[in-house]
Design an enzyme around this catalytic site. Structure first.
Site, PDB file in Angstrom:
ATOM      1  N   GLY A 125     -86.632  27.906  20.587  1.00 43.38           N
ATOM      2  CA  GLY A 125     -87.562  26.967  21.236  1.00 43.38           C
ATOM      3  C   GLY A 125     -88.392  26.138  20.271  1.00 43.38           C
ATOM      4  O   GLY A 125     -87.714  26.114  19.160  1.00 43.38           O
ATOM      5  N   PHE A 127     -91.178  27.029  18.893  1.00 44.58           N
ATOM      6  CA  PHE A 127     -91.879  27.654  18.081  1.00 44.58           C
ATOM      7  C   PHE A 127     -91.292  28.983  17.484  1.00 44.58           C
ATOM      8  O   PHE A 127     -91.726  29.589  16.785  1.00 44.58           O
ATOM      9  CB  PHE A 127     -93.157  28.564  18.828  1.00 44.58           C
ATOM     10  N   LYS A 144     -87.649  37.666  18.984  1.00 40.18           N
ATOM     11  CA  LYS A 144     -88.282  36.187  18.942  1.00 40.18           C
ATOM     12  C   LYS A 144     -88.657  36.049  17.645  1.00 40.18           C
ATOM     13  O   LYS A 144     -89.555  36.819  16.930  1.00 40.18           O
ATOM     14  CB  LYS A 144     -89.142  36.117  19.967  1.00 40.18           C
ATOM     15  N   ASP A 236     -99.473  27.845  29.210  1.00 39.57           N
ATOM     16  CA  ASP A 236     -98.300  26.893  29.188  1.00 39.57           C
ATOM     17  C   ASP A 236     -97.134  27.366  30.485  1.00 39.57           C
ATOM     18  O   ASP A 236     -96.280  27.708  29.916  1.00 39.57           O
ATOM     19  CB  ASP A 236     -97.898  27.239  27.588  1.00 39.57           C
TER      20      ASP A 236
HETATM   21  P1  ADP Z   1     -90.439  28.985  22.148  1.00 38.33           P
HETATM   22  O1  ADP Z   1     -91.696  29.786  22.886  1.00 38.33           O
HETATM   23  O2  ADP Z   1     -90.482  29.216  20.832  1.00 38.33           O
HETATM   24  O3  ADP Z   1     -90.261  27.475  22.836  1.00 38.33           O
HETATM   25  P2  ADP Z   1     -89.130  30.097  24.417  1.00 38.33           P
HETATM   26  O4  ADP Z   1     -89.842  31.600  24.446  1.00 38.33           O
HETATM   27  O5  ADP Z   1     -89.081  28.859  25.300  1.00 38.33           O
HETATM   28  O6  ADP Z   1     -89.148  29.618  22.794  1.00 38.33           O
HETATM   29  O7  ADP Z   1     -87.609  30.796  24.183  1.00 38.33           O
HETATM   30  C1  ADP Z   1     -86.498  29.609  23.660  1.00 38.33           C
HETATM   31  C2  ADP Z   1     -85.372  30.189  24.665  1.00 38.33           C
HETATM   32  O8  ADP Z   1     -84.585  31.376  24.428  1.00 38.33           O
HETATM   33  C3  ADP Z   1     -85.313  30.374  26.103  1.00 38.33           C
HETATM   34  O9  ADP Z   1     -85.278  28.956  26.739  1.00 38.33           O
HETATM   35  C4  ADP Z   1     -84.546  31.401  26.719  1.00 38.33           C
HETATM   36  O10 ADP Z   1     -83.327  30.684  26.783  1.00 38.33           O
HETATM   37  C5  ADP Z   1     -84.351  32.395  25.623  1.00 38.33           C
HETATM   38  N1  ADP Z   1     -85.069  33.606  25.488  1.00 38.33           N
HETATM   39  C6  ADP Z   1     -86.381  33.663  25.352  1.00 38.33           C
HETATM   40  N2  ADP Z   1     -86.972  34.964  25.428  1.00 38.33           N
HETATM   41  C7  ADP Z   1     -86.036  35.499  26.070  1.00 38.33           C
HETATM   42  C8  ADP Z   1     -85.599  36.781  26.808  1.00 38.33           C
HETATM   43  N3  ADP Z   1     -86.600  37.906  26.528  1.00 38.33           N
HETATM   44  N4  ADP Z   1     -84.415  37.051  27.202  1.00 38.33           N
HETATM   45  C9  ADP Z   1     -83.308  36.201  27.036  1.00 38.33           C
HETATM   46  N5  ADP Z   1     -83.572  35.167  26.841  1.00 38.33           N
HETATM   47  C10 ADP Z   1     -84.714  34.645  26.104  1.00 38.33           C
END
Ligand code: ADP
Length: 383
Positions: A125, A127, A144, A236
């Site tokens: 992502g 972030f 994360k 968001d």
């Molecule tokens: P950011 O907040 O940094 O933009 P995201 O939370 O959108 O990041 O996470 C990026 C990607 O990681 C998501 O689009 C998803 O594909 C994957 N992802 C995030 N959290 C999970 C989770 N709990 N389980 C599985 N995949 C996840």
């Protein structure tokens, strides 16, 4: 055969999976309080749902056949026909329960990084980078890894204190954080099918019919109505921040911490503000509220009904979208989108925040539209 609280959609997915076959069944408690118990039966490659009204000690599907318990009712229909279903077959196969919540195993929320093993990357992502991982080598989790090192430590912990108290089946559970060194880790439950946006754009998503899409939106509205009740806000809400798990369960992710992790970034780089999802008052005056979340929900509903297309006509840049919206422009109904769903979107996009519905209203409106329960003659049909 009793599966506890379960949506119509989950019941369908679980019954359609092998080894369940013709006449496999389960009894569940509807997510909607006014519905109560429901008997879901696999029949002719589809799943049919019969409402089981009950009053005092009497349960029935057909008014002429009343029983003093759900067990008696099930036993009866294992031997007798119900509509054109000859009789109930085997109870739906129970899957091994997911390890959904490791919270009860944890004494503390702040855990050392050494307790986690990082496996393959799931996403990248703006972030963070997200990895599949394990806690103490046996429990699957999502890890994360934050990219932003400038998160204020005290504020971060304060926000986590709030998040730990939020528990709902349509919100991602936060398990732990690792803050002993940079980069910080946020540990949450693992959602196998990734983000709703990826899901909708992929093969499985493209195969969903309107009722299933509406069901997914209902689940999001349900999670958000809990946040609303708890006087929390998301800031968001978008399909990229909803995650999909087994049996197509949808959970709202990225709430709470979004403010700390994302906002400093939005402020320093204006073009990163998610303009197309943000309510006008949030963009112009930074007025975030549950009502600005409702605006974003309208856009999320648009994403769902278009299988993950980018909102607003191609060629509109962020500023143009904001200016158009300010002057009264609203997105038209996507093709094949039922008109009542478009009218829900328009309700979310009311200019005055107080004129927008609550998430509870939204959940109820969506449930009413998707919940077409079958009933035999003499039985009770959901209106
Ligand atoms: P950011 O907040 O940094 O933009 P995201 O939370 O959108 O990041 O996470 C990026 C990607 O990681 C998501 O689009 C998803 O594909 C994957 N992802 C995030 N959290 C999970 C989770 N709990 N389980 C599985 N995949 C996840």
């Amino acid at each position: 055969w009793f599966f506890g609280t379960m949506s119509r959609f989950e019941a369908q997915n679980i019954l359609m999976e092998p080894p369940n076959d013709e006449a496999s069944f389960l009894v569940r408690k509807s997510e909607k309080e006014s519905i109560g118990y429901v008997l879901s039966v696999k029949s002719n490659n589809a799943v049919r749902h019969f409402r089981i009204p009950h009053k005092d000690e009497s349960f029935y599907v057909e008014q002429t056949q009343q029983f003093s318990s759900l067990g008696d009712l099930v036993n009866y229909y294992c031997k007798h026909s119900l509509n054109d279903i000859v009789s109930l077959g085997s109870p739906c196969h129970k899957k091994k329960p997911n390890v959904e919540d490791i919270n009860h195993l944890l004494d503390d929320w702040v855990l050392p990084k050494s307790e986690f093993t990082i496996e393959n990357q799931l996403g990248n992502g703006c972030f963070s980078q997200v990895f599949r991982g394990r806690w103490k080598n046996h429990i699957n989790v999502a890890i994360k890894v934050l990219k932003n090192d400038s998160v204020d430590n005290t504020e971060f912990h304060r926000e986590v204190e709030i998040l730990k108290r939020l528990h709902h089946r349509h919100l991602i559970s936060l398990f732990a954080i690792c803050t002993e060194s940079s980069p910080y880790y946020i540990i949450t439950e693992l959602m196998e099918k990734g983000s709703l946006l990826q899901f909708l754009r992929g093969k499985e998503g493209q195969n969903q019919d309107a009722a299933s899409l509406i069901d997914m939106a209902t689940q999001v509205a349900d999670g958000m109505s809990y946040l609303e009740e708890q006087k929390s806000i998301h800031r968001d809400l978008a399909a990229r921040n909803v995650l999909v798990g087994e049996d197509y369960i949808c959970k709202v992710a990225d709430f709470g911490l979004a403010r700390l992790v994302k906002e400093p970034f939005y402020i320093s780089e204006e073009k990163k503000i998610p303009y197309k999802w943000s309510a006008p008052e949030a963009i112009s005056h930074g007025k975030f509220s549950i009502k600005s979340d409702v605006w974003s929900f309208g856009v999320l509903l648009y994403e769902i009904m278009t299988y993950g297309s980018v909102p607003y006509p191609a060629g509109f840049n962020n500023r143009e979208v904001y200016n158009k919206v300010k002057s009264g422009y609203r997105m038209e109904a996507p093709s094949k989108c039922p008109s009542f769903i478009h009218s829900i979107m328009l309700k979310c996009w009311q200019e005055q925040p107080e004129n927008r519905p609550t998430f509870k209203d939204l959940r109820d409106m969506l449930e009413r539209s998707s919940y077409e329960l079958e009933s035999p003659p003499g039985g009770s049909r959901e209106q």
